[in-house]
Design an enzyme around this catalytic site. Structure first.
Site, PDB file in Angstrom:
ATOM      1  CG  HIS A  59      -0.403   0.067   2.538  1.00 18.24           C
ATOM      2  ND1 HIS A  59      -0.129   1.256   3.184  1.00 18.24           N
ATOM      3  CD2 HIS A  59      -0.069  -0.904   3.414  1.00 18.24           C
ATOM      4  CE1 HIS A  59       0.346   1.010   4.390  1.00 18.24           C
ATOM      5  NE2 HIS A  59       0.403  -0.296   4.556  1.00 18.24           N
ATOM      6  CG  ASP A 169       2.717   0.283   7.789  1.00 17.90           C
ATOM      7  OD1 ASP A 169       2.472  -0.360   6.754  1.00 17.90           O
ATOM      8  OD2 ASP A 169       1.888   0.453   8.704  1.00 17.90           O
ATOM      9  CD  GLU A 197      -2.985  -1.395   5.329  1.00 17.55           C
ATOM     10  OE1 GLU A 197      -2.897  -2.447   5.994  1.00 17.55           O
ATOM     11  OE2 GLU A 197      -2.600  -0.287   5.756  1.00 17.55           O
ATOM     12  CD  GLU A 198      -1.670   2.308   7.551  1.00 17.04           C
ATOM     13  OE1 GLU A 198      -2.365   1.762   8.423  1.00 17.04           O
ATOM     14  OE2 GLU A 198      -0.464   2.060   7.407  1.00 17.04           O
ATOM     15  CD  GLU A 220       1.254  -3.751   5.458  1.00 10.74           C
ATOM     16  OE1 GLU A 220       2.196  -3.137   6.014  1.00 10.74           O
ATOM     17  OE2 GLU A 220       0.137  -3.243   5.305  1.00 10.74           O
ATOM     18  CG  HIS A 308       0.491   2.771  12.388  1.00  9.17           C
ATOM     19  ND1 HIS A 308      -0.854   2.477  12.452  1.00  9.17           N
ATOM     20  CD2 HIS A 308       0.952   2.153  11.274  1.00  9.17           C
ATOM     21  CE1 HIS A 308      -1.190   1.715  11.416  1.00  9.17           C
ATOM     22  NE2 HIS A 308      -0.105   1.509  10.692  1.00  9.17           N
TER      23      HIS A 308
END
Length: 335
Positions: A59, A169, A197-198, A220, A308
């Site tokens: 992603h 990520d 995606e998130e 990923e 994140h």
């Protein structure tokens, strides 16, 4: 390439600059299209056609923020785009809007907090972005409601082979896919650079219908808890122990044969590999597995500390080992 990818801002719904970069990298090596959501579907010709259609997925989006209001004093109210712990936001520098205005995420000073506030985590409703404006009118000259904001974070090499950056990520997955597209492949392969995606695996839901793959590999990043004082299964996965091949997470039970194949190929080629010792998180495999006629899915992830956040950390040896595993694994998938 990884540094360039990580330094591009592109949260869910705002992936345009990331998409432009990727297209510029792959346009001379494959056929590609961009769907209505903004995901890239790239068709790479191999030496021969596979018995089963194979897709590889990563992603483009990263977690970030979106402006929801402006106070009379010129502070910005905001909320997260994707899963972010508010504790990683305190006093962080961010860039806001198309003008990339710099600001600081602020809260009350510690000595002004009540005893209850000192023992609790602030919510995004309690936080404000300070861009140095003194009034709402002044702030509105630079920022509008709906503007995205991003962690302002350098790409830094740490210690013996570690990297710190935002958006690892999943810009690592994007980089590995670009490298594969530029290489010579044994079989025809479809590559999906997915958006959003998130915020619920939205882009992959669309590309998986369009591609209709039999086997889908998701590249990923995944949470590593290998910190001081953490031992055993609580570490989940460990930097330096190779790519993570998952058996289950909160969205997916992975294909058992592909799970076992991944470890068999790693062992055969003396590539370190590990699995997660916790069922947690999720990725685009959750949407791909259950779209259309369904697909057999496999996730290969990079162990990542402080995921994140604006300061995620990975180890370069894990990137190299993932690259080696993919090269050895892909020719075997069609069988």
């Amino acid at each position: 390439m990884l540094k360039e990818l990580c330094l591009i801002n592109g949260t869910s719904g705002d992936e345009g600059k990331v998409r432009d970069y990727i297209i510029n990298q792959i346009k001379d090596y494959c056929e590609y299209s961009v769907d209505n959501m903004g995901s890239i579907i790239a068709y790479k010709k191999g030496k021969k056609a596979p018995k089963q259609k194979i897709s590889i997925n990563a992603h483009m989006d990263e977690v970030g923020f979106i402006v929801t209001g402006i106070t009379d004093d010129g502070y910005l109210r905001f909320t997260s785009v994707g899963g972010i712990d508010s504790r990683v936001c305190l006093d962080r520098i961010v860039t806001v809007g198309k003008k990339a205005v710099k600001g600081v995420i602020g809260d009350k000073a510690f000595h002004l907090l009540s005893s209850d506030e000192k023992d609790s985590c602030p919510s995004f409703d309690d936080l404000l972005i300070d861009i140095g404006a003194t009034s709402k009118d002044e702030a509105e000259q630079y920022v509008s409601l709906g503007d995205f904001a991003y962690f302002y974070s350098d790409y830094v090499e740490l210690g013996n082979g570690y990297i710190k950056a935002k958006a690892l990520d999943d810009r690592i997955g994007c980089m590995l896919m670009i490298e594969l597209i530029k290489s010579e492949l044994e079989y025809d392969t479809v590559f999906c650079f997915n958006v959003q995606e998130e915020v619920g695996l939205r882009g992959s839901k669309c590309t998986s219908y369009a591609v209709d793959a039999d086997i889908a590999i998701v590249l990923e990043s995944t949470t590593a808890g290998d910190l001081d004082g953490v031992s055993g299964a609580d570490r989940v996965c460990v930097l330096g122990d190779g790519p993570v091949i998952s058996f289950m997470d909160n969205r997916t039970i992975y294909d058992r044969e592909l799970f076992e194949l991944g470890f068999a190929v790693a062992k055969e080629n003396n590539i370190p590999a590990q699995t997660k010792t916790a069922v947690a998180g999720g990725n685009d495999a959750g949407a791909i597995q259950t779209s259309g006629d369904g697909a057999r899915v496999m996730a290969i992830s990079l162990p990542t500390r402080y995921i994140h956040s604006g300061a995620s950390v990975v180890k370069t040896s894990d990137i190299d080992d993932t690259r080696r595993l993919l090269k050895a694994l892909l020719p075997k998938l069609t069988d």
